[in-house]
Design a protein around this motif. Sequence first.
Motif, PDB file in Angstrom:
ATOM      1  N   LEU A 134      19.961 -59.164 -46.171  1.00 54.02           N
ATOM      2  CA  LEU A 134      20.780 -59.368 -44.979  1.00 54.02           C
ATOM      3  C   LEU A 134      20.264 -60.567 -44.202  1.00 54.02           C
ATOM      4  O   LEU A 134      19.063 -60.696 -43.947  1.00 54.02           O
ATOM      5  CB  LEU A 134      20.743 -58.121 -44.105  1.00 54.02           C
ATOM      6  CG  LEU A 134      21.735 -58.066 -42.939  1.00 54.02           C
ATOM      7  CD1 LEU A 134      23.163 -58.130 -43.441  1.00 54.02           C
ATOM      8  CD2 LEU A 134      21.512 -56.796 -42.131  1.00 54.02           C
ATOM      9  N   GLY A 135      21.160 -61.492 -43.858  1.00 54.85           N
ATOM     10  CA  GLY A 135      20.776 -62.694 -43.135  1.00 54.85           C
ATOM     11  C   GLY A 135      21.996 -63.511 -42.789  1.00 54.85           C
ATOM     12  O   GLY A 135      23.046 -62.966 -42.425  1.00 54.85           O
ATOM     13  N   ALA A 136      21.866 -64.818 -42.927  1.00 54.99           N
ATOM     14  CA  ALA A 136      22.998 -65.704 -42.656  1.00 54.99           C
ATOM     15  C   ALA A 136      24.063 -65.522 -43.727  1.00 54.99           C
ATOM     16  O   ALA A 136      23.758 -65.173 -44.868  1.00 54.99           O
ATOM     17  CB  ALA A 136      22.523 -67.154 -42.626  1.00 54.99           C
ATOM     18  N   PRO A 137      25.337 -65.730 -43.404  1.00 51.82           N
ATOM     19  CA  PRO A 137      26.388 -65.609 -44.423  1.00 51.82           C
ATOM     20  C   PRO A 137      26.147 -66.555 -45.587  1.00 51.82           C
ATOM     21  O   PRO A 137      25.601 -67.645 -45.427  1.00 51.82           O
ATOM     22  CB  PRO A 137      27.664 -65.983 -43.654  1.00 51.82           C
ATOM     23  CG  PRO A 137      27.334 -65.732 -42.218  1.00 51.82           C
ATOM     24  CD  PRO A 137      25.880 -66.053 -42.069  1.00 51.82           C
ATOM     25  N   CYS A 138      26.553 -66.118 -46.773  1.00 52.12           N
ATOM     26  CA  CYS A 138      26.433 -66.925 -47.982  1.00 52.12           C
ATOM     27  C   CYS A 138      27.726 -67.707 -48.172  1.00 52.12           C
ATOM     28  O   CYS A 138      28.755 -67.125 -48.516  1.00 52.12           O
ATOM     29  CB  CYS A 138      26.171 -66.026 -49.191  1.00 52.12           C
ATOM     30  SG  CYS A 138      26.091 -66.904 -50.761  1.00 52.12           S
ATOM     31  N   PRO A 139      27.714 -69.035 -47.958  1.00 52.12           N
ATOM     32  CA  PRO A 139      28.956 -69.802 -48.077  1.00 52.12           C
ATOM     33  C   PRO A 139      29.585 -69.712 -49.458  1.00 52.12           C
ATOM     34  O   PRO A 139      30.814 -69.684 -49.587  1.00 52.12           O
ATOM     35  CB  PRO A 139      28.519 -71.237 -47.762  1.00 52.12           C
ATOM     36  CG  PRO A 139      27.264 -71.095 -46.966  1.00 52.12           C
ATOM     37  CD  PRO A 139      26.594 -69.870 -47.515  1.00 52.12           C
ATOM     38  N   ALA A 140      28.755 -69.651 -50.510  1.00 55.39           N
ATOM     39  CA  ALA A 140      29.291 -69.635 -51.868  1.00 55.39           C
ATOM     40  C   ALA A 140      30.051 -68.355 -52.173  1.00 55.39           C
ATOM     41  O   ALA A 140      30.943 -68.335 -53.027  1.00 55.39           O
ATOM     42  CB  ALA A 140      28.161 -69.831 -52.884  1.00 55.39           C
ATOM     43  N   LEU A 141      29.714 -67.256 -51.483  1.00 50.01           N
ATOM     44  CA  LEU A 141      30.398 -65.982 -51.708  1.00 50.01           C
ATOM     45  C   LEU A 141      31.706 -65.871 -50.929  1.00 50.01           C
ATOM     46  O   LEU A 141      32.539 -65.030 -51.256  1.00 50.01           O
ATOM     47  CB  LEU A 141      29.491 -64.812 -51.308  1.00 50.01           C
ATOM     48  CG  LEU A 141      28.629 -64.155 -52.376  1.00 50.01           C
ATOM     49  CD1 LEU A 141      27.793 -63.047 -51.756  1.00 50.01           C
ATOM     50  CD2 LEU A 141      29.476 -63.604 -53.515  1.00 50.01           C
ATOM     51  N   GLN A 142      31.877 -66.686 -49.901  1.00 52.90           N
ATOM     52  CA  GLN A 142      32.992 -66.486 -48.995  1.00 52.90           C
ATOM     53  C   GLN A 142      34.367 -66.588 -49.653  1.00 52.90           C
ATOM     54  O   GLN A 142      35.261 -65.791 -49.340  1.00 52.90           O
ATOM     55  CB  GLN A 142      32.894 -67.443 -47.806  1.00 52.90           C
ATOM     56  CG  GLN A 142      33.773 -67.038 -46.638  1.00 52.90           C
ATOM     57  CD  GLN A 142      33.559 -65.585 -46.217  1.00 52.90           C
ATOM     58  OE1 GLN A 142      32.425 -65.119 -46.108  1.00 52.90           O
ATOM     59  NE2 GLN A 142      34.648 -64.855 -46.000  1.00 52.90           N
ATOM     60  N   PRO A 143      34.608 -67.552 -50.573  1.00 52.29           N
ATOM     61  CA  PRO A 143      35.927 -67.575 -51.217  1.00 52.29           C
ATOM     62  C   PRO A 143      36.257 -66.271 -51.937  1.00 52.29           C
ATOM     63  O   PRO A 143      37.393 -65.790 -51.882  1.00 52.29           O
ATOM     64  CB  PRO A 143      35.804 -68.742 -52.207  1.00 52.29           C
ATOM     65  CG  PRO A 143      34.757 -69.612 -51.623  1.00 52.29           C
ATOM     66  CD  PRO A 143      33.770 -68.683 -50.985  1.00 52.29           C
ATOM     67  N   LEU A 144      35.257 -65.680 -52.595  1.00 53.87           N
ATOM     68  CA  LEU A 144      35.464 -64.413 -53.290  1.00 53.87           C
ATOM     69  C   LEU A 144      35.715 -63.279 -52.299  1.00 53.87           C
ATOM     70  O   LEU A 144      36.680 -62.520 -52.429  1.00 53.87           O
ATOM     71  CB  LEU A 144      34.239 -64.110 -54.151  1.00 53.87           C
ATOM     72  CG  LEU A 144      34.126 -62.710 -54.749  1.00 53.87           C
ATOM     73  CD1 LEU A 144      35.278 -62.444 -55.696  1.00 53.87           C
ATOM     74  CD2 LEU A 144      32.790 -62.543 -55.465  1.00 53.87           C
ATOM     75  N   LEU A 145      34.861 -63.180 -51.276  1.00 57.12           N
ATOM     76  CA  LEU A 145      34.998 -62.074 -50.331  1.00 57.12           C
ATOM     77  C   LEU A 145      36.270 -62.205 -49.500  1.00 57.12           C
ATOM     78  O   LEU A 145      36.861 -61.203 -49.105  1.00 57.12           O
ATOM     79  CB  LEU A 145      33.764 -62.019 -49.429  1.00 57.12           C
ATOM     80  CG  LEU A 145      32.438 -61.777 -50.160  1.00 57.12           C
ATOM     81  CD1 LEU A 145      31.280 -61.727 -49.171  1.00 57.12           C
ATOM     82  CD2 LEU A 145      32.486 -60.492 -50.972  1.00 57.12           C
ATOM     83  N   GLY A 146      36.703 -63.436 -49.261  1.00 55.88           N
ATOM     84  CA  GLY A 146      37.926 -63.631 -48.503  1.00 55.88           C
ATOM     85  C   GLY A 146      39.171 -63.177 -49.238  1.00 55.88           C
ATOM     86  O   GLY A 146      40.227 -62.988 -48.627  1.00 55.88           O
ATOM     87  N   GLU A 160      28.960 -59.396 -41.931  1.00 51.77           N
ATOM     88  CA  GLU A 160      30.413 -59.315 -42.104  1.00 51.77           C
ATOM     89  C   GLU A 160      30.784 -59.347 -43.583  1.00 51.77           C
ATOM     90  O   GLU A 160      31.756 -58.700 -44.009  1.00 51.77           O
ATOM     91  CB  GLU A 160      31.094 -60.465 -41.362  1.00 51.77           C
ATOM     92  CG  GLU A 160      31.101 -60.319 -39.855  1.00 51.77           C
ATOM     93  CD  GLU A 160      31.918 -59.113 -39.398  1.00 51.77           C
ATOM     94  OE1 GLU A 160      32.929 -58.798 -40.069  1.00 51.77           O
ATOM     95  OE2 GLU A 160      31.548 -58.489 -38.395  1.00 51.77           O
ATOM     96  N   GLN A 161      30.025 -60.082 -44.378  1.00 51.76           N
ATOM     97  CA  GLN A 161      30.292 -60.128 -45.815  1.00 51.76           C
ATOM     98  C   GLN A 161      30.002 -58.786 -46.470  1.00 51.76           C
ATOM     99  O   GLN A 161      30.756 -58.331 -47.344  1.00 51.76           O
ATOM    100  CB  GLN A 161      29.457 -61.241 -46.450  1.00 51.76           C
ATOM    101  CG  GLN A 161      29.884 -62.625 -45.997  1.00 51.76           C
ATOM    102  CD  GLN A 161      29.067 -63.730 -46.643  1.00 51.76           C
ATOM    103  OE1 GLN A 161      27.849 -63.641 -46.760  1.00 51.76           O
ATOM    104  NE2 GLN A 161      29.753 -64.774 -47.077  1.00 51.76           N
ATOM    105  N   LEU A 162      28.947 -58.122 -46.033  1.00 56.86           N
ATOM    106  CA  LEU A 162      28.674 -56.780 -46.540  1.00 56.86           C
ATOM    107  C   LEU A 162      29.785 -55.805 -46.141  1.00 56.86           C
ATOM    108  O   LEU A 162      30.196 -54.958 -46.941  1.00 56.86           O
ATOM    109  CB  LEU A 162      27.325 -56.278 -46.011  1.00 56.86           C
ATOM    110  CG  LEU A 162      26.095 -56.609 -46.836  1.00 56.86           C
ATOM    111  CD1 LEU A 162      24.839 -56.157 -46.097  1.00 56.86           C
ATOM    112  CD2 LEU A 162      26.154 -55.956 -48.211  1.00 56.86           C
TER     113      LEU A 162
END
Length: 263
Positions: A152-164, A223-225
Amino acid sequence: MVEFYTASHAWGYGPEDGPERWHEHFPLARGRRQSPVDIRAQDTRYDAALRPLQFSYEAAAAQSLANSGHTVQVQFGEGAALAGGPLAGPYRLAQLHLHWGSGPEQGSEHTLEGRRFPAELHVVHWRARSPRLSEALSRPDGLAVVAVLLRLGAPCPALQPLLGALGSVRTRGTRAPCPAFRPRELLPAGGDFWTYPGSLTTPPLLERVTWLVLREPVAIGAEQLRALRGLLSSAAGEPPCPLQDNWRPCQPLHGREPRGNFR
């Protein structure tokens, strides 16, 4: 872990069909080469012969995003590969998926010195010398899986397209086009890893996997979690059932000795 097949019996992560019951239909659950494992310094050794991992993901093309009811999974086309480490020859990138929990200390499958992380990413490859995936699954070295622990920490930019895009596959059995993203950017910058012979972490638990557990965790935002925890293991029209805590507890090493490429 790998939805390449249809298991012969229903299974899940609840009290009636979860990991504690898998051995009733999948005897390999009590095998001697099962995964995941707890990686402790006292059980590992440095191996100078391990080569650096080589990720040739430039041609990686995400084909689809799917909710299997057990995880969310991205399927890839041909062209991307993994080599190095203990691997004899290249392995083709097949898919990636995640495991996550309902709390901050639940979610990862592998643990470090008994510490569990909120989530874990698995990048799955199959032996390129095998003409078909089914043949690779018949070999003890048929699969190579890179495990990335997520803290848990700062959002992972590389994961955001998938999670979005998770809203398009919220329920079990749904599939959608996957937005473009770069799987190499999901991996940490450091090249340290442990490796050991193991198994799929879901039924039928085939002992066909060379595991490559990266030492450096990658941060994922709160938020990604929450986006992952918003997925459902139930199908459309069924009573909603959250898809979370989809991890298997650590299994005994039974004499296996994880090797690291660092001291």
